[in-house]
Design a protein around this motif. Sequence first.
Motif, PDB file in Angstrom:
ATOM      1  N   GLY A  14      56.520  33.759  37.807  1.00  0.00           N
ATOM      2  CA  GLY A  14      56.222  34.493  36.574  1.00  0.00           C
ATOM      3  C   GLY A  14      54.746  34.617  36.264  1.00  0.00           C
ATOM      4  N   GLU A  15      53.904  34.140  37.141  1.00  0.00           N
ATOM      5  CA  GLU A  15      52.471  34.225  36.906  1.00  0.00           C
ATOM      6  C   GLU A  15      51.827  35.220  37.865  1.00  0.00           C
ATOM      7  N   GLU A  16      50.688  35.714  37.440  1.00  0.00           N
ATOM      8  CA  GLU A  16      49.920  36.672  38.236  1.00  0.00           C
ATOM      9  C   GLU A  16      48.613  36.019  38.671  1.00  0.00           C
ATOM     10  N   VAL A  17      48.365  36.000  39.973  1.00  0.00           N
ATOM     11  CA  VAL A  17      47.139  35.408  40.510  1.00  0.00           C
ATOM     12  C   VAL A  17      46.278  36.523  41.097  1.00  0.00           C
ATOM     13  N   LEU A  18      45.049  36.652  40.588  1.00  0.00           N
ATOM     14  CA  LEU A  18      44.127  37.680  41.058  1.00  0.00           C
ATOM     15  C   LEU A  18      43.134  37.059  42.029  1.00  0.00           C
ATOM     16  N   LEU A  19      43.034  37.629  43.226  1.00  0.00           N
ATOM     17  CA  LEU A  19      42.145  37.112  44.252  1.00  0.00           C
ATOM     18  C   LEU A  19      41.189  38.213  44.712  1.00  0.00           C
ATOM     19  N   SER A  20      39.944  37.839  44.982  1.00  0.00           N
ATOM     20  CA  SER A  20      38.939  38.793  45.461  1.00  0.00           C
ATOM     21  C   SER A  20      38.214  38.207  46.658  1.00  0.00           C
ATOM     22  N   SER A  21      37.890  39.061  47.615  1.00  0.00           N
ATOM     23  CA  SER A  21      37.122  38.623  48.781  1.00  0.00           C
ATOM     24  C   SER A  21      35.637  38.792  48.511  1.00  0.00           C
ATOM     25  N   GLU A  22      34.838  38.255  49.402  1.00  0.00           N
ATOM     26  CA  GLU A  22      33.420  38.573  49.398  1.00  0.00           C
ATOM     27  C   GLU A  22      33.255  40.021  49.835  1.00  0.00           C
ATOM     28  N   TYR A  23      32.022  40.514  49.781  1.00  0.00           N
ATOM     29  CA  TYR A  23      31.774  41.875  50.259  1.00  0.00           C
ATOM     30  C   TYR A  23      31.690  41.868  51.786  1.00  0.00           C
ATOM     31  N   LEU A  24      32.424  42.797  52.393  1.00  0.00           N
ATOM     32  CA  LEU A  24      32.523  42.870  53.846  1.00  0.00           C
ATOM     33  C   LEU A  24      31.736  44.071  54.347  1.00  0.00           C
ATOM     34  N   ALA A  25      30.812  43.840  55.262  1.00  0.00           N
ATOM     35  CA  ALA A  25      30.034  44.939  55.838  1.00  0.00           C
ATOM     36  C   ALA A  25      30.954  45.841  56.649  1.00  0.00           C
ATOM     37  N   VAL A  26      30.847  47.144  56.433  1.00  0.00           N
ATOM     38  CA  VAL A  26      31.687  48.110  57.131  1.00  0.00           C
ATOM     39  C   VAL A  26      30.943  48.627  58.355  1.00  0.00           C
ATOM     40  N   MET A  27      31.524  48.396  59.529  1.00  0.00           N
ATOM     41  CA  MET A  27      30.953  48.877  60.787  1.00  0.00           C
ATOM     42  C   MET A  27      31.542  50.245  61.097  1.00  0.00           C
ATOM     43  N   VAL A  28      30.675  51.208  61.400  1.00  0.00           N
ATOM     44  CA  VAL A  28      31.131  52.584  61.645  1.00  0.00           C
ATOM     45  C   VAL A  28      30.626  53.056  63.002  1.00  0.00           C
ATOM     46  N   PRO A  29      31.317  54.049  63.605  1.00  0.00           N
ATOM     47  CA  PRO A  29      30.806  54.627  64.858  1.00  0.00           C
ATOM     48  C   PRO A  29      29.494  55.363  64.602  1.00  0.00           C
ATOM     49  N   LYS A  30      28.689  55.461  65.628  1.00  0.00           N
ATOM     50  CA  LYS A  30      27.439  56.221  65.514  1.00  0.00           C
ATOM     51  C   LYS A  30      27.766  57.702  65.650  1.00  0.00           C
ATOM     52  N   ASP A  31      27.628  58.446  64.544  1.00  0.00           N
ATOM     53  CA  ASP A  31      27.876  59.885  64.576  1.00  0.00           C
ATOM     54  C   ASP A  31      27.045  60.565  63.501  1.00  0.00           C
ATOM     55  N   ARG A  32      27.192  61.868  63.367  1.00  0.00           N
ATOM     56  CA  ARG A  32      26.370  62.654  62.449  1.00  0.00           C
ATOM     57  C   ARG A  32      26.626  62.302  60.989  1.00  0.00           C
ATOM     58  N   ARG A  33      27.790  61.704  60.705  1.00  0.00           N
ATOM     59  CA  ARG A  33      28.114  61.351  59.327  1.00  0.00           C
ATOM     60  C   ARG A  33      27.107  60.349  58.771  1.00  0.00           C
ATOM     61  N   ASN A  34      26.585  59.486  59.623  1.00  0.00           N
ATOM     62  CA  ASN A  34      25.594  58.507  59.163  1.00  0.00           C
ATOM     63  C   ASN A  34      24.313  59.200  58.705  1.00  0.00           C
ATOM     64  N   ASP A  35      23.904  60.231  59.423  1.00  0.00           N
ATOM     65  CA  ASP A  35      22.717  60.991  59.013  1.00  0.00           C
ATOM     66  C   ASP A  35      22.970  61.688  57.683  1.00  0.00           C
TER      67      ASP A  35
END
Length: 612
Positions: free
Chosen positions: A108-129
């Motif tokens: 009957g209880e609600e437990v809220l959990l949060s992670s640390e901030y996680l660095a997002v690794m992305v492929p090298k493509d034009r979207r980064n520019d």
Amino acid sequence: MLYNLLLTPSGRPPQNISLQKQDIGGSPIDRIINSEAYVFSDLTYTASVTGISHEDISGMKFFVNEIRIDIDVTPEGSITFKDEPYGARIFLDCYGFAQIGIVLYADGEEVLLSSEYLAVMVPKDRRNDSVQRMVNYVYMHNEEFLNEDDMRPRILSGQQESGYKSIESRIVLMDRIALCYEENFRYFKANSRFKMKVCDSIDNFEKLQYVSNGTIQYIVQHPEQLRCVNYDSGIHYHDKYFEPKKTLISKSTYSFNIYENQVVVCFLKSMTDNICNMISMVSDTIKHIPAEQDETEGYVASSFFIYSGTKRILMEYEKKLIQLNNRYIMLYGAYQKVLNVTEKVISFSPEPTAILLSVPQYRQIYDAVVSWFQLGVFNLHREQFMLSFIKINTLYEYYVLLKIYQFLQKHGFSLIESRRCMYPFSSKTLYGNTECKNTFKFCSDNKTITLYFQPVIYCDDSRLINGIGLYRNTSISFPKDNENDSKGSYYVPDFILKIESNGTANYVIIDAKFSTVSTVKKYRVPALVFKYLFSISTVEKKDKILGLCIINGKSDEDTDSITDIYDRSMRPGDIYPQAELLTLTENNKDNNEEHMVLLKSVFDKYIFIKRG
């Protein structure tokens, strides 16, 4: 109890992510520098929560950057992701950093959990520019939105009055002040103002120019200095004449230790202290900015593309400040050697004395000092503002805000008011008021347009809060609405355009998504249309909601475009409320004019064209 999330990307080792019972306090930028955890944007994931007895768990919700993800949980605690837009690629639309949130239901209880901030690794493509150019665009244009009452200097010689009180304007002013000192040094070396000062000293009697009371007193007290002379002058005693060998002599000398010279010299000393403090602040900020990580099998840390521009600019500032500091140290040493004044703290504008105002060289220094203090207290508000973008959705929202703002100004609407409205909420809400100005009123002829950023639409008439004549008309929520929306009390669209003319108000709802057209059409449009066209009504019957514009920021195309949601209409462009998708990216270096044309095509029907 310690909670952990075991994240396992496809084909790669799992990562153990610690979970806290509440969101970790403090500024995100202060925490991400110590974070070593990372995730891959395009890999599929499975997960499990450790530290709990899964037999006691009656339910679980999973969030990535506050977006709920559909999951299945086995009795053993294994989590399978089955979200429609992403499948098991739960970080597909993440960029910069991601934060995981978990809600557990047990007993009957609600437990809220949060992670640390996680660095997002992305492929090298034009979207980064493209992202990097978005950051540069926001950095170059964000001064209008920073919420500072004393944003603009009142007098800044050689600069426009509208110049932003940023670090670059200070560097320009410091350079000009140093140049002013350098050009006037010859004058102060040869012609500085002074005062005559009477000094007493013990010296040879022959140098005595006049007899003072002090001279007589010294002679009386020092008879050992008396000597007999062969002429009949001096002190006559027993038919002999005496005069002192040495005595107290008063003579006038030049003193440059006057108030005006203290201002000239000691301001240089205060400037070296100011510059050192600025260097320290800039250096500390640079240390907090994530550096580019080594490429990992074709992946790079996406945060680098968000922060690299700000870091590069700050490093340039640091270099210029160090050069200026060396310059001011040399100037201080030269002026102090010439004028030799008593140290005086110059922490505010000097008194406008006759010398400071009437002598040209003193007046130039005086004006320079006054212009410096009129800048106010130094901070890195603009740079810290840029470092708040740890998630791409926040960055993209500000990017779109700037584009709309620029569009209105370009088409003849003058800004008459800008302010920050604080929307009231209970302490339990997840909504947070913006850190910058969020309400901008423009005017042109007989028409007024108000641009709202992150406005709140309540479930009742709340026009007194910020003039928004809209209300949420139902507690029914679209499936997969986030936790705020599902409570049925309010909505927070990204933007609202309120167009007022002839006593009526028309509204356009605008939402920004850093996603592709196909993803938005397939997974976002139904919910957004339900929320902003069917679940919102105008308070006044004569007012209207004219349309919904969804602006998306990801595309593989070279040019941006408009997509009509009513793609099977028998009368294209004649269905109201309107609904369309507008793609705004930075895939090309010079696309601002293209964006202005696209925005005009979208807003023409709302602002410039009258309907019958």
